[in-house]
Design a protein around this motif. Structure first.
Motif, PDB file in Angstrom:
ATOM      1  N   GLY A  34       0.809  -1.211   0.000  1.00 35.88           N
ATOM      2  CA  GLY A  34       0.000   0.000   0.000  1.00 35.88           C
ATOM      3  C   GLY A  34       0.837   1.252   0.000  1.00 35.88           C
ATOM      4  O   GLY A  34       2.038   1.229   0.285  1.00 35.88           O
ATOM      5  N   TRP A  35       0.182   2.333  -0.356  1.00 37.88           N
ATOM      6  CA  TRP A  35       0.762   3.670  -0.269  1.00 37.88           C
ATOM      7  C   TRP A  35      -0.091   4.509   0.683  1.00 37.88           C
ATOM      8  O   TRP A  35      -1.325   4.485   0.589  1.00 37.88           O
ATOM      9  CB  TRP A  35       0.806   4.339  -1.643  1.00 37.88           C
ATOM     10  N   TYR A  36       0.580   5.210   1.549  1.00 35.61           N
ATOM     11  CA  TYR A  36      -0.073   6.109   2.492  1.00 35.61           C
ATOM     12  C   TYR A  36       0.551   7.484   2.318  1.00 35.61           C
ATOM     13  O   TYR A  36       1.631   7.617   1.746  1.00 35.61           O
ATOM     14  CB  TYR A  36       0.142   5.627   3.937  1.00 35.61           C
ATOM     15  N   ARG A  37      -0.119   8.497   2.845  1.00 35.28           N
ATOM     16  CA  ARG A  37       0.467   9.824   2.798  1.00 35.28           C
ATOM     17  C   ARG A  37       0.132  10.596   4.074  1.00 35.28           C
ATOM     18  O   ARG A  37      -0.857  10.319   4.729  1.00 35.28           O
ATOM     19  CB  ARG A  37      -0.007  10.607   1.570  1.00 35.28           C
ATOM     20  N   GLN A  38       1.003  11.531   4.362  1.00 29.98           N
ATOM     21  CA  GLN A  38       0.794  12.367   5.539  1.00 29.98           C
ATOM     22  C   GLN A  38       1.151  13.804   5.187  1.00 29.98           C
ATOM     23  O   GLN A  38       2.306  14.097   4.850  1.00 29.98           O
ATOM     24  CB  GLN A  38       1.640  11.884   6.717  1.00 29.98           C
ATOM     25  N   ALA A  39       0.147  14.649   5.249  1.00 30.72           N
ATOM     26  CA  ALA A  39       0.346  16.077   5.003  1.00 30.72           C
ATOM     27  C   ALA A  39       0.652  16.764   6.333  1.00 30.72           C
ATOM     28  O   ALA A  39       0.297  16.247   7.396  1.00 30.72           O
ATOM     29  CB  ALA A  39      -0.895  16.666   4.353  1.00 30.72           C
ATOM     30  N   PRO A  40       1.278  17.923   6.298  1.00 32.84           N
ATOM     31  CA  PRO A  40       1.603  18.632   7.542  1.00 32.84           C
ATOM     32  C   PRO A  40       0.360  18.873   8.396  1.00 32.84           C
ATOM     33  O   PRO A  40      -0.658  19.349   7.890  1.00 32.84           O
ATOM     34  CB  PRO A  40       2.197  19.953   7.042  1.00 32.84           C
ATOM     35  N   GLY A  41       0.448  18.516   9.661  1.00 35.01           N
ATOM     36  CA  GLY A  41      -0.651  18.725  10.582  1.00 35.01           C
ATOM     37  C   GLY A  41      -1.795  17.741  10.456  1.00 35.01           C
ATOM     38  O   GLY A  41      -2.822  17.890  11.136  1.00 35.01           O
ATOM     39  N   LYS A  42      -1.627  16.741   9.598  1.00 37.51           N
ATOM     40  CA  LYS A  42      -2.704  15.765   9.398  1.00 37.51           C
ATOM     41  C   LYS A  42      -2.214  14.364   9.725  1.00 37.51           C
ATOM     42  O   LYS A  42      -1.008  14.103   9.775  1.00 37.51           O
ATOM     43  CB  LYS A  42      -3.216  15.823   7.957  1.00 37.51           C
ATOM     44  N   GLN A  43      -3.175  13.474   9.927  1.00 34.14           N
ATOM     45  CA  GLN A  43      -2.835  12.080  10.194  1.00 34.14           C
ATOM     46  C   GLN A  43      -2.466  11.366   8.903  1.00 34.14           C
ATOM     47  O   GLN A  43      -2.890  11.752   7.807  1.00 34.14           O
ATOM     48  CB  GLN A  43      -4.017  11.372  10.858  1.00 34.14           C
ATOM     49  N   ARG A  44      -1.689  10.324   9.049  1.00 32.99           N
ATOM     50  CA  ARG A  44      -1.359   9.495   7.894  1.00 32.99           C
ATOM     51  C   ARG A  44      -2.628   8.815   7.403  1.00 32.99           C
ATOM     52  O   ARG A  44      -3.422   8.308   8.196  1.00 32.99           O
ATOM     53  CB  ARG A  44      -0.299   8.457   8.268  1.00 32.99           C
ATOM     54  N   GLU A  45      -2.803   8.782   6.083  1.00 31.76           N
ATOM     55  CA  GLU A  45      -4.006   8.195   5.513  1.00 31.76           C
ATOM     56  C   GLU A  45      -3.658   7.242   4.384  1.00 31.76           C
ATOM     57  O   GLU A  45      -2.643   7.406   3.696  1.00 31.76           O
ATOM     58  CB  GLU A  45      -4.941   9.296   4.971  1.00 31.76           C
ATOM     59  N   LEU A  46      -4.522   6.265   4.201  1.00 31.30           N
ATOM     60  CA  LEU A  46      -4.354   5.314   3.107  1.00 31.30           C
ATOM     61  C   LEU A  46      -4.662   6.001   1.785  1.00 31.30           C
ATOM     62  O   LEU A  46      -5.683   6.667   1.648  1.00 31.30           O
ATOM     63  CB  LEU A  46      -5.278   4.111   3.294  1.00 31.30           C
ATOM     64  N   VAL A  47      -3.803   5.790   0.815  1.00 28.93           N
ATOM     65  CA  VAL A  47      -4.018   6.303  -0.539  1.00 28.93           C
ATOM     66  C   VAL A  47      -4.503   5.187  -1.449  1.00 28.93           C
ATOM     67  O   VAL A  47      -5.519   5.315  -2.134  1.00 28.93           O
ATOM     68  CB  VAL A  47      -2.731   6.919  -1.114  1.00 28.93           C
ATOM     69  N   ALA A  48      -3.775   4.078  -1.448  1.00 32.07           N
ATOM     70  CA  ALA A  48      -4.117   2.963  -2.325  1.00 32.07           C
ATOM     71  C   ALA A  48      -3.508   1.691  -1.756  1.00 32.07           C
ATOM     72  O   ALA A  48      -2.456   1.735  -1.111  1.00 32.07           O
ATOM     73  CB  ALA A  48      -3.604   3.203  -3.743  1.00 32.07           C
ATOM     74  N   ARG A  49      -4.153   0.585  -2.036  1.00 32.59           N
ATOM     75  CA  ARG A  49      -3.676  -0.693  -1.512  1.00 32.59           C
ATOM     76  C   ARG A  49      -3.968  -1.780  -2.533  1.00 32.59           C
ATOM     77  O   ARG A  49      -4.981  -1.735  -3.233  1.00 32.59           O
ATOM     78  CB  ARG A  49      -4.370  -1.005  -0.183  1.00 32.59           C
ATOM     79  N   MET A  50      -3.072  -2.742  -2.605  1.00 39.97           N
ATOM     80  CA  MET A  50      -3.240  -3.867  -3.517  1.00 39.97           C
ATOM     81  C   MET A  50      -2.890  -5.161  -2.789  1.00 39.97           C
ATOM     82  O   MET A  50      -1.821  -5.265  -2.180  1.00 39.97           O
ATOM     83  CB  MET A  50      -2.352  -3.701  -4.756  1.00 39.97           C
ATOM     84  N   THR A  51      -3.777  -6.145  -2.883  1.00 39.41           N
ATOM     85  CA  THR A  51      -3.494  -7.440  -2.271  1.00 39.41           C
ATOM     86  C   THR A  51      -2.603  -8.261  -3.196  1.00 39.41           C
ATOM     87  O   THR A  51      -2.395  -7.915  -4.369  1.00 39.41           O
ATOM     88  CB  THR A  51      -4.788  -8.213  -2.021  1.00 39.41           C
ATOM     89  N   SER A  52      -2.106  -9.368  -2.692  1.00 34.26           N
ATOM     90  CA  SER A  52      -1.275 -10.243  -3.507  1.00 34.26           C
ATOM     91  C   SER A  52      -2.057 -10.819  -4.673  1.00 34.26           C
ATOM     92  O   SER A  52      -1.482 -11.183  -5.705  1.00 34.26           O
ATOM     93  CB  SER A  52      -0.691 -11.364  -2.655  1.00 34.26           C
ATOM     94  N   GLY A  53      -3.373 -10.879  -4.518  1.00 35.17           N
ATOM     95  CA  GLY A  53      -4.221 -11.385  -5.591  1.00 35.17           C
ATOM     96  C   GLY A  53      -4.592 -10.344  -6.631  1.00 35.17           C
ATOM     97  O   GLY A  53      -5.233 -10.661  -7.630  1.00 35.17           O
ATOM     98  N   GLY A  54      -4.206  -9.101  -6.370  1.00 34.11           N
ATOM     99  CA  GLY A  54      -4.445  -8.048  -7.353  1.00 34.11           C
ATOM    100  C   GLY A  54      -5.641  -7.165  -7.071  1.00 34.11           C
ATOM    101  O   GLY A  54      -5.910  -6.219  -7.817  1.00 34.11           O
TER     102      GLY A  54
END
Length: 118
Positions: A34-54
């Motif tokens: 997965g990819w997550y992101r964290q902007a200044p002053g904000k919590q880390r959030e999920l951007v995108a995720r992929m399982t092993s099955g696609g």
């Protein structure tokens, strides 16, 4: 095991970037990534995720603009980001479940800065 993220940078609104995250070390297999992101002053959030099955899922804010993919032969996951907006500015982190030495462990990359100018 280490995850090395790269590809961040400064881009104008409407532009594109491609992030990469390469896993290295004693790896038997990779599960969900997965990819997550964290902007200044904000919590880390999920951007995108992929399982092993696609199977994939995306944050509503990036649907239709970002695409996660992976190359299992290279132990690398990618995030193609198109139509970037200033609100996408953040440090982006990759995350992966990795089979190593008989155990499934979770790892984080070091983060790569993405800055989108208006």
């Amino acid at each position: 095991v280490q995850l090395q993220a790269s590809g961040g940078g400064l881009v104008q609104a409407g532009g594109s970037l491609r992030l990469s995250c390469a896993a290295s070390g004693s790896i038997s297999g990779i599960g969900t990534t997965g990819w997550y992101r964290q902007a200044p002053g904000k919590q880390r959030e999920l951007v995108a995720r992929m399982t092993s099955g696609g199977s994939t899922n995306y944050a509503d804010s990036v649907k239709g603009r970002f695409t996660i993919s992976r190359d299992n032969a290279k132990n690398t996951v990618y995030l193609q980001m198109n139509s970037l907006k200033p609100d996408d500015t953040a440090v982006y982190y990759c995350n992966a479940d990795v089979w190593t030495s008989g155990w499934l462990r979770n790892y984080w990359g070091q983060g790569t800065q993405v800055t989108v100018s208006s």
